[in-house]
Design a protein around this motif. Sequence first.
Motif, PDB file in Angstrom:
ATOM      1  N   ILE A  34       0.843  -1.198   0.000  1.00 52.20           N
ATOM      2  CA  ILE A  34       0.000   0.000   0.000  1.00 52.20           C
ATOM      3  C   ILE A  34       0.877   1.246   0.000  1.00 52.20           C
ATOM      4  CG2 ILE A  34      -1.651   1.345   1.365  1.00 52.20           C
ATOM      5  CD1 ILE A  34      -2.823  -1.339   2.296  1.00 52.20           C
ATOM      6  N   LEU A  35       1.940   1.238   0.793  1.00 53.74           N
ATOM      7  CA  LEU A  35       2.848   2.376   0.819  1.00 53.74           C
ATOM      8  C   LEU A  35       3.531   2.566  -0.528  1.00 53.74           C
ATOM      9  CD1 LEU A  35       4.529   2.091   4.321  1.00 53.74           C
ATOM     10  CD2 LEU A  35       2.840   3.742   3.566  1.00 53.74           C
ATOM     11  N   GLN A  36       3.924   1.465  -1.166  1.00 52.43           N
ATOM     12  CA  GLN A  36       4.531   1.574  -2.496  1.00 52.43           C
ATOM     13  C   GLN A  36       3.547   2.182  -3.482  1.00 52.43           C
ATOM     14  OE1 GLN A  36       5.939  -2.544  -2.824  1.00 52.43           O
ATOM     15  NE2 GLN A  36       7.938  -1.673  -3.305  1.00 52.43           N
ATOM     16  N   PHE A  37       2.277   1.783  -3.405  1.00 52.66           N
ATOM     17  CA  PHE A  37       1.267   2.355  -4.288  1.00 52.66           C
ATOM     18  C   PHE A  37       1.109   3.845  -4.028  1.00 52.66           C
ATOM     19  CE2 PHE A  37      -3.131   3.757  -4.883  1.00 52.66           C
ATOM     20  CZ  PHE A  37      -3.208   3.666  -6.269  1.00 52.66           C
ATOM     21  N   LEU A  38       1.043   4.249  -2.761  1.00 51.13           N
ATOM     22  CA  LEU A  38       0.871   5.659  -2.429  1.00 51.13           C
ATOM     23  C   LEU A  38       2.038   6.507  -2.930  1.00 51.13           C
ATOM     24  CD1 LEU A  38      -0.593   5.481   1.176  1.00 51.13           C
ATOM     25  CD2 LEU A  38      -1.795   6.076  -0.931  1.00 51.13           C
ATOM     26  N   GLY A  39       3.219   5.924  -3.015  1.00 54.90           N
ATOM     27  CA  GLY A  39       4.384   6.644  -3.508  1.00 54.90           C
ATOM     28  C   GLY A  39       4.468   6.713  -5.019  1.00 54.90           C
ATOM     29  N   SER A  40       3.703   5.891  -5.701  1.00 52.89           N
ATOM     30  CA  SER A  40       3.735   5.862  -7.165  1.00 52.89           C
ATOM     31  C   SER A  40       2.944   7.033  -7.748  1.00 52.89           C
ATOM     32  CB  SER A  40       3.137   4.542  -7.663  1.00 52.89           C
ATOM     33  OG  SER A  40       1.743   4.532  -7.482  1.00 52.89           O
ATOM     34  N   PRO A  41       3.146   7.336  -9.034  1.00 52.93           N
ATOM     35  CA  PRO A  41       2.351   8.395  -9.667  1.00 52.93           C
ATOM     36  C   PRO A  41       0.843   8.121  -9.593  1.00 52.93           C
ATOM     37  CG  PRO A  41       4.243   7.901 -11.027  1.00 52.93           C
ATOM     38  CD  PRO A  41       4.224   6.880  -9.924  1.00 52.93           C
ATOM     39  N   ALA A  42       0.445   6.870  -9.761  1.00 55.83           N
ATOM     40  CA  ALA A  42      -0.987   6.535  -9.657  1.00 55.83           C
ATOM     41  C   ALA A  42      -1.503   6.788  -8.242  1.00 55.83           C
ATOM     42  CB  ALA A  42      -1.218   5.082 -10.045  1.00 55.83           C
ATOM     43  N   GLY A  43      -0.692   6.503  -7.248  1.00 56.17           N
ATOM     44  CA  GLY A  43      -1.076   6.756  -5.866  1.00 56.17           C
ATOM     45  C   GLY A  43      -1.195   8.235  -5.564  1.00 56.17           C
ATOM     46  N   ARG A  44      -0.285   9.012  -6.144  1.00 60.08           N
ATOM     47  CA  ARG A  44      -0.362  10.465  -5.963  1.00 60.08           C
ATOM     48  C   ARG A  44      -1.644  11.009  -6.566  1.00 60.08           C
ATOM     49  NH1 ARG A  44       4.771  13.356  -8.071  1.00 60.08           N
ATOM     50  NH2 ARG A  44       3.653  15.120  -7.175  1.00 60.08           N
ATOM     51  N   TRP A  45      -1.987  10.577  -7.788  1.00 61.26           N
ATOM     52  CA  TRP A  45      -3.225  11.040  -8.432  1.00 61.26           C
ATOM     53  C   TRP A  45      -4.453  10.566  -7.667  1.00 61.26           C
ATOM     54  CZ3 TRP A  45      -3.822  14.959 -11.389  1.00 61.26           C
ATOM     55  CH2 TRP A  45      -2.764  15.399 -12.173  1.00 61.26           C
ATOM     56  N   THR A  46      -4.380   9.379  -7.100  1.00 63.53           N
ATOM     57  CA  THR A  46      -5.501   8.859  -6.310  1.00 63.53           C
ATOM     58  C   THR A  46      -5.735   9.742  -5.089  1.00 63.53           C
ATOM     59  OG1 THR A  46      -5.051   6.612  -7.048  1.00 63.53           O
ATOM     60  CG2 THR A  46      -6.366   6.853  -5.045  1.00 63.53           C
ATOM     61  N   ARG A  47      -4.659  10.159  -4.432  1.00 62.40           N
ATOM     62  CA  ARG A  47      -4.808  11.036  -3.267  1.00 62.40           C
ATOM     63  C   ARG A  47      -5.375  12.405  -3.659  1.00 62.40           C
ATOM     64  NH1 ARG A  47       0.862  11.047  -0.705  1.00 62.40           N
ATOM     65  NH2 ARG A  47       1.476  10.272  -2.730  1.00 62.40           N
ATOM     66  N   ILE A  48      -4.932  12.918  -4.794  1.00 57.74           N
ATOM     67  CA  ILE A  48      -5.445  14.217  -5.253  1.00 57.74           C
ATOM     68  C   ILE A  48      -6.935  14.125  -5.567  1.00 57.74           C
ATOM     69  CG2 ILE A  48      -5.322  15.919  -7.120  1.00 57.74           C
ATOM     70  CD1 ILE A  48      -2.265  15.323  -7.207  1.00 57.74           C
ATOM     71  N   VAL A  49      -7.325  13.082  -6.299  1.00 55.49           N
ATOM     72  CA  VAL A  49      -8.738  12.915  -6.660  1.00 55.49           C
ATOM     73  C   VAL A  49      -9.592  12.677  -5.411  1.00 55.49           C
ATOM     74  CG1 VAL A  49     -10.364  11.419  -7.885  1.00 55.49           C
ATOM     75  CG2 VAL A  49      -8.268  12.164  -9.014  1.00 55.49           C
ATOM     76  N   ALA A  50      -9.101  11.857  -4.483  1.00 54.77           N
ATOM     77  CA  ALA A  50      -9.845  11.615  -3.240  1.00 54.77           C
ATOM     78  C   ALA A  50     -10.010  12.922  -2.457  1.00 54.77           C
ATOM     79  CB  ALA A  50      -9.133  10.582  -2.386  1.00 54.77           C
ATOM     80  N   GLY A  51      -8.972  13.747  -2.437  1.00 52.00           N
ATOM     81  CA  GLY A  51      -9.067  15.037  -1.765  1.00 52.00           C
ATOM     82  C   GLY A  51     -10.094  15.950  -2.415  1.00 52.00           C
ATOM     83  N   LEU A  52     -10.115  15.975  -3.737  1.00 51.31           N
ATOM     84  CA  LEU A  52     -11.100  16.794  -4.442  1.00 51.31           C
ATOM     85  C   LEU A  52     -12.521  16.313  -4.157  1.00 51.31           C
ATOM     86  CD1 LEU A  52      -9.326  17.242  -7.888  1.00 51.31           C
ATOM     87  CD2 LEU A  52      -9.749  19.004  -6.160  1.00 51.31           C
ATOM     88  N   ILE A  53     -12.708  15.010  -4.117  1.00 52.85           N
ATOM     89  CA  ILE A  53     -14.028  14.458  -3.807  1.00 52.85           C
ATOM     90  C   ILE A  53     -14.453  14.865  -2.392  1.00 52.85           C
ATOM     91  CG2 ILE A  53     -15.289  12.307  -3.358  1.00 52.85           C
ATOM     92  CD1 ILE A  53     -13.706  11.111  -5.745  1.00 52.85           C
ATOM     93  N   LEU A  54     -13.531  14.799  -1.442  1.00 52.97           N
ATOM     94  CA  LEU A  54     -13.868  15.196  -0.077  1.00 52.97           C
ATOM     95  C   LEU A  54     -14.223  16.678   0.009  1.00 52.97           C
ATOM     96  CD1 LEU A  54     -11.244  13.222   2.045  1.00 52.97           C
ATOM     97  CD2 LEU A  54     -13.715  12.863   1.950  1.00 52.97           C
TER      98      LEU A  54
END
Length: 75
Positions: A4-24
């Motif tokens: 999970i940490l490796q995913f969060l560090g990847s470009p896809a993980g970064r975009w996922t965090r940005i999109v999740a933040g926008l949704i919130l």
Amino acid sequence: MMSILQFLGSPAGRWTRIVAGLILVLLAVVLGGWGWILAMLGAVFIAAGSFDFCLLAPLFGKPLQGPAFRKAFTS
């Protein structure tokens, strides 16, 4: 947990965090009232993805900054 940490560090993980933040943030606008709490959490997710850091990394002995974080998994 490391995958999970490796995913969060990847470009896809970064975009996922940005999109999740926008949704919130959007959800907070729709809810109003106490929704500002969601907006603050969303802002943290957006910042973490945009500025390339992972808040969970120090809990597992990994560096906070993205490049050093990714390097920790390759070495």
